[in-house]
Each structure stands twice: as structure tokens, then as C-alpha cells.
Write a protein that holds these residues in place. Structure first.
Motif, PDB file in Angstrom:
ATOM      1  N   PRO A 100       0.803  -1.230   0.000  1.00 32.78           N
ATOM      2  CA  PRO A 100       0.000   0.000   0.000  1.00 32.78           C
ATOM      3  C   PRO A 100       0.833   1.276   0.000  1.00 32.78           C
ATOM      4  O   PRO A 100       0.370   2.314  -0.452  1.00 32.78           O
ATOM      5  CB  PRO A 100      -0.815  -0.111   1.284  1.00 32.78           C
ATOM      6  N   LYS A 101       2.031   1.231   0.522  1.00 35.22           N
ATOM      7  CA  LYS A 101       2.947   2.374   0.577  1.00 35.22           C
ATOM      8  C   LYS A 101       4.307   1.913   0.071  1.00 35.22           C
ATOM      9  O   LYS A 101       4.635   0.729   0.167  1.00 35.22           O
ATOM     10  CB  LYS A 101       3.102   2.871   2.024  1.00 35.22           C
ATOM     11  N   PRO A 102       5.148   2.814  -0.456  1.00 36.47           N
ATOM     12  CA  PRO A 102       6.450   2.383  -0.981  1.00 36.47           C
ATOM     13  C   PRO A 102       7.304   1.627   0.032  1.00 36.47           C
ATOM     14  O   PRO A 102       7.990   0.683  -0.321  1.00 36.47           O
ATOM     15  CB  PRO A 102       7.122   3.690  -1.402  1.00 36.47           C
ATOM     16  N   GLU A 103       7.243   2.020   1.295  1.00 35.15           N
ATOM     17  CA  GLU A 103       8.119   1.367   2.270  1.00 35.15           C
ATOM     18  C   GLU A 103       7.441   0.265   3.083  1.00 35.15           C
ATOM     19  O   GLU A 103       8.083  -0.368   3.902  1.00 35.15           O
ATOM     20  CB  GLU A 103       8.759   2.409   3.197  1.00 35.15           C
ATOM     21  N   TRP A 104       6.173   0.019   2.865  1.00 35.30           N
ATOM     22  CA  TRP A 104       5.448  -1.000   3.643  1.00 35.30           C
ATOM     23  C   TRP A 104       4.819  -2.052   2.740  1.00 35.30           C
ATOM     24  O   TRP A 104       4.288  -1.743   1.686  1.00 35.30           O
ATOM     25  CB  TRP A 104       4.323  -0.357   4.452  1.00 35.30           C
ATOM     26  N   SER A 105       4.859  -3.301   3.190  1.00 37.30           N
ATOM     27  CA  SER A 105       4.088  -4.370   2.565  1.00 37.30           C
ATOM     28  C   SER A 105       3.519  -5.257   3.663  1.00 37.30           C
ATOM     29  O   SER A 105       4.086  -5.355   4.756  1.00 37.30           O
ATOM     30  CB  SER A 105       4.937  -5.188   1.593  1.00 37.30           C
ATOM     31  N   PHE A 106       2.377  -5.869   3.362  1.00 31.19           N
ATOM     32  CA  PHE A 106       1.681  -6.740   4.303  1.00 31.19           C
ATOM     33  C   PHE A 106       1.301  -8.017   3.584  1.00 31.19           C
ATOM     34  O   PHE A 106       1.125  -8.018   2.368  1.00 31.19           O
ATOM     35  CB  PHE A 106       0.420  -6.046   4.843  1.00 31.19           C
ATOM     36  N   PHE A 107       1.168  -9.118   4.338  1.00 33.42           N
ATOM     37  CA  PHE A 107       0.840 -10.384   3.694  1.00 33.42           C
ATOM     38  C   PHE A 107       0.120 -11.346   4.624  1.00 33.42           C
ATOM     39  O   PHE A 107       0.444 -11.432   5.792  1.00 33.42           O
ATOM     40  CB  PHE A 107       2.104 -11.065   3.153  1.00 33.42           C
ATOM     41  N   ALA A 132      -0.566 -17.480   8.752  1.00 33.97           N
ATOM     42  CA  ALA A 132       0.271 -16.375   9.227  1.00 33.97           C
ATOM     43  C   ALA A 132      -0.219 -15.052   8.658  1.00 33.97           C
ATOM     44  O   ALA A 132      -0.856 -15.001   7.613  1.00 33.97           O
ATOM     45  CB  ALA A 132       1.728 -16.597   8.825  1.00 33.97           C
ATOM     46  N   ILE A 133       0.109 -13.994   9.395  1.00 29.75           N
ATOM     47  CA  ILE A 133      -0.016 -12.630   8.891  1.00 29.75           C
ATOM     48  C   ILE A 133       1.289 -11.933   9.222  1.00 29.75           C
ATOM     49  O   ILE A 133       1.947 -12.252  10.213  1.00 29.75           O
ATOM     50  CB  ILE A 133      -1.217 -11.863   9.493  1.00 29.75           C
ATOM     51  N   GLY A 134       1.680 -11.011   8.365  1.00 28.01           N
ATOM     52  CA  GLY A 134       2.944 -10.338   8.604  1.00 28.01           C
ATOM     53  C   GLY A 134       3.066  -9.058   7.810  1.00 28.01           C
ATOM     54  O   GLY A 134       2.177  -8.692   7.038  1.00 28.01           O
ATOM     55  N   GLY A 135       4.191  -8.421   8.012  1.00 34.00           N
ATOM     56  CA  GLY A 135       4.464  -7.187   7.311  1.00 34.00           C
ATOM     57  C   GLY A 135       5.959  -6.972   7.167  1.00 34.00           C
ATOM     58  O   GLY A 135       6.764  -7.599   7.858  1.00 34.00           O
ATOM     59  N   ARG A 136       6.286  -6.081   6.251  1.00 33.64           N
ATOM     60  CA  ARG A 136       7.688  -5.725   6.019  1.00 33.64           C
ATOM     61  C   ARG A 136       7.825  -4.206   5.971  1.00 33.64           C
ATOM     62  O   ARG A 136       6.989  -3.524   5.400  1.00 33.64           O
ATOM     63  CB  ARG A 136       8.184  -6.282   4.683  1.00 33.64           C
ATOM     64  N   PHE A 145      12.827  -5.277   6.939  1.00 40.34           N
ATOM     65  CA  PHE A 145      12.583  -5.957   8.208  1.00 40.34           C
ATOM     66  C   PHE A 145      11.271  -6.713   8.065  1.00 40.34           C
ATOM     67  O   PHE A 145      10.319  -6.203   7.470  1.00 40.34           O
ATOM     68  CB  PHE A 145      12.461  -4.968   9.363  1.00 40.34           C
ATOM     69  N   VAL A 146      11.208  -7.918   8.610  1.00 39.12           N
ATOM     70  CA  VAL A 146      10.014  -8.760   8.509  1.00 39.12           C
ATOM     71  C   VAL A 146       9.511  -9.075   9.907  1.00 39.12           C
ATOM     72  O   VAL A 146      10.296  -9.424  10.790  1.00 39.12           O
ATOM     73  CB  VAL A 146      10.329 -10.098   7.795  1.00 39.12           C
ATOM     74  N   LEU A 147       8.202  -8.951  10.108  1.00 41.52           N
ATOM     75  CA  LEU A 147       7.551  -9.371  11.349  1.00 41.52           C
ATOM     76  C   LEU A 147       6.378 -10.254  10.950  1.00 41.52           C
ATOM     77  O   LEU A 147       5.542  -9.853  10.128  1.00 41.52           O
ATOM     78  CB  LEU A 147       7.060  -8.164  12.153  1.00 41.52           C
TER      79      LEU A 147
END
Length: 161
Positions: A100-107, A132-136, A145-147
Motif C-alpha cells: 500500500p505504501k512504498p516502504e510497507w508491505s503486508f501479507f 500467518a499474517i505479517g508485514g515488512r 525488516f520482517v515481522l
């Protein structure tokens, strides 16, 4: 109620493009290796890795940056609190990445894991579903960075390179 309002406002700000902001993204092109540390639901500590392989790089949503990737990998955990056992897994997950944003991704992820060892009190060998759910947070075109919160394993924090 103020905390809910602040949280909702922050979520809306992350998911909506800013005024005049192009839908440019730091989507990591090609195969992405990942290394992570894990904290299991019962306090177990471990480490592991993934290799994300995009299979639908342009995604499913027209005008939005998304992709579908296969994510094979594995983990090794130390069950220090109960029996001092090692256990691990080999897994294959399907991951849908949204940018959704250049520096963020979600999955979100869904997959299967072959779990071996005595961890979790379920026996030596068994097959388990993985959700799982996560983001970068992407700080460059190749690194993030991945969580990830993943059932049945726990919380994972790592780096994509």
C-alpha cells in the motif's frame, strides 16, 4: 476510545495513498531470501529462513501493487522450558503480498508444515496447517525488516535481503 481512534487513524494513513503520491513501490523483484529469529507461543526460542519465489509478480488487483509468492523454508526451535528438546519444521506457504505504501508491505499466508521432534507435545512427526499474517518495512529495493505471527510456531522477526 481515544486509543481505538488513534489506531484506526494510523491504519487508514498506512493503507491510503497520500495526496499526489504515485503508486510507486519498493517491491522486491525476483527471489527474496529471509533469515529470522522466532519466539514460540510457549516461550521456545529458534531461528529459521525462507526463500520467497514470486509466481504471480503483477498480482491480482489492477492499479495496485501486489504479488503472489511461494515461500518454502524451515525453522529449528529449542524447547527450553519443558523438556530441553530440539524440534523443527519444513514448510511451504502461499504468500499474498500487498504494497500500500512504498516502504510497507503486508501479507497473509497459508500452507503446510512437516514438524519433526518432540516440540509442542504432539509427537515425533506430524503434518500441520500453517496460517500467518505479517508485514515488512522496506528500507531499500532489496532489504526489509520482517515481522510475522504464524500458527503453530509463534512470532518471527527477521531480515529480507
Amino acid at each position: 476510545h481515544a486509543l481505538i481512534l488513534v489506531g484506526a487513524s494510523a491504519l487508514i494513513a498506512l493503507l491510503t495513498p497520500g495526496i499526489g503520491e504515485a503508486q510507486e513501490s519498493r517491491m522486491i523483484e525476483g527471489v527474496r531470501p529471509e533469515l529470522h529469529l522466532g519466539i514460540g507461543w510457549g516461550g521456545d526460542l529458534g531461528f529459521g529462513g525462507r526463500i520467497d519465489v514470486p509466481i504471480v509478480p503483477s498480482g491480482f488487483i489492477d492499479g495496485f501493487n501486489d504479488e503472489l509468492a511461494l515461500s518454502p523454508g524451515g525453522d529449528l526451535y529449542f524447547d527450553g522450558g519443558r523438556n530441553d528438546n530440539l524440534y523443527g519444521d519444513a514448510l511451504l506457504a502461499m504468500q499474498w503480498n500487498l504494497y500500500p505504501k512504498p516502504e510497507w508491505s503486508f501479507f497473509p499466508e497459508i500452507g503446510l508444515a512437516f514438524i519433526f521432534g518432540d516440540g509442542g507435545g504432539r509427537g515425533r512427526l506430524h503434518l500441520s496447517p500453517v496460517f500467518a499474517i505479517g508485514g515488512r518495512y522496506h528500507w531499500s529495493s532489496r532489504n526489509a525488516f520482517v515481522l510475522r505471527m504464524v500458527w503453530p510456531f509463534g512470532l518471527q522477526l527477521g531480515i529480507t535481503f
